[in-house]
Design a protein around this motif. Structure first.
Motif, mmCIF file in Angstrom:
data_model
loop_
_atom_site.group_PDB
_atom_site.id
_atom_site.type_symbol
_atom_site.label_atom_id
_atom_site.label_comp_id
_atom_site.label_asym_id
_atom_site.label_seq_id
_atom_site.Cartn_x
_atom_site.Cartn_y
_atom_site.Cartn_z
ATOM 1 N N UNK A 136 26.351 104.371 60.122
ATOM 2 C CA UNK A 136 25.790 104.552 61.457
ATOM 3 C C UNK A 136 25.620 103.202 62.146
ATOM 4 N N UNK A 137 25.905 103.186 63.443
ATOM 5 C CA UNK A 137 25.793 101.961 64.223
ATOM 6 C C UNK A 137 25.197 102.297 65.587
ATOM 7 N N UNK A 138 24.807 101.278 66.327
ATOM 8 C CA UNK A 138 24.251 101.468 67.666
ATOM 9 C C UNK A 138 25.220 100.822 68.651
ATOM 10 N N UNK A 139 25.735 101.628 69.598
ATOM 11 C CA UNK A 139 26.691 101.120 70.581
ATOM 12 C C UNK A 139 26.168 101.388 71.995
ATOM 13 N N UNK A 140 26.435 100.478 72.938
ATOM 14 C CA UNK A 140 26.044 100.729 74.327
ATOM 15 C C UNK A 140 27.063 101.652 75.004
ATOM 16 N N UNK A 141 26.574 102.627 75.762
ATOM 17 C CA UNK A 141 27.453 103.559 76.465
ATOM 18 C C UNK A 141 27.552 103.249 77.950
ATOM 19 N N UNK A 142 26.426 102.873 78.566
ATOM 20 C CA UNK A 142 26.431 102.620 80.008
ATOM 21 C C UNK A 142 25.376 101.582 80.354
ATOM 22 N N UNK A 143 25.654 100.832 81.409
ATOM 23 C CA UNK A 143 24.725 99.845 81.944
ATOM 24 C C UNK A 143 24.513 100.217 83.399
ATOM 25 N N UNK A 144 23.253 100.352 83.822
ATOM 26 C CA UNK A 144 22.986 100.843 85.170
ATOM 27 C C UNK A 144 21.627 100.368 85.653
#
Length: 159
Positions: free
Chosen positions: A104-112
């Motif tokens: 399991x990893x943590x990834x960014x999906x969106x920046x807003x």
């Protein structure tokens, strides 16, 4: 002049949804410098190689590219510096527990921007294998073809 309301998208990581199976999503604030915020307001950022990492009970965002502010002076920021994510302690503890599991990893999906504040949508994700990616693409294509057939049948029935 009031604050911005609503959600103004700056950058999206479309490849993350292709490469990872998204298990859970979180909204986190970012600790940014002034020039970073100004650069983001110009709509310039890239989440392509970004990932989040746990360090000392805090979550840090790595490899997110926010280019230098064009009108910035010597106080300008480094484009790919690590940035601290702002989450509730319970969310951080949950993420720490989940990422201890294998794969399991943590990834960014969106920046807003949300109500004038910079936010990042992060996801707890598991990496997909090559055959999983092909299967997902095949399912999307089948869904698209089914929708096309249904709409063609409706047009034929109406006409």
């Amino acid at each position: 002049m009031g604050k911005d309301t609503g959600r103004k998208l700056i950058a999206q990581n479309k490849k993350a949804r292709h490469d990872y199976l998204i298990l859970d999503t979180y909204e986190a604030g970012l600790v940014l410098t002034g020039t970073e915020v100004k650069s983001l307001r110009q709509g310039r950022a890239s989440l392509a190689d970004g990932f989040a990492h746990l360090d000392g009970g805090e979550i840090w965002l790595h490899n997110v590219h926010i280019p230098e502010y064009s009108q910035g002076t010597w106080t300008n920021h480094t484009a790919r510096r690590k940035r601290k994510l702002l989450l509730h302690r319970a969310e951080i503890d949950k993420l720490i527990g989940k990422t201890q599991e294998s794969g399991l990893t943590i990834v960014p999906l969106a920046l807003y921007f949300k109500d004038g504040r910079a936010k990042v949508e992060i996801a707890l994700a598991r990496g997909k294998r090559e055959y999983d990616k092909r299967q997902t693409l095949r399912e999307k294509q089948d869904q698209r073809e089914a929708q096309r057939a249904i709409s063609a049948a409706r047009r034929k029935f109406r006409g």
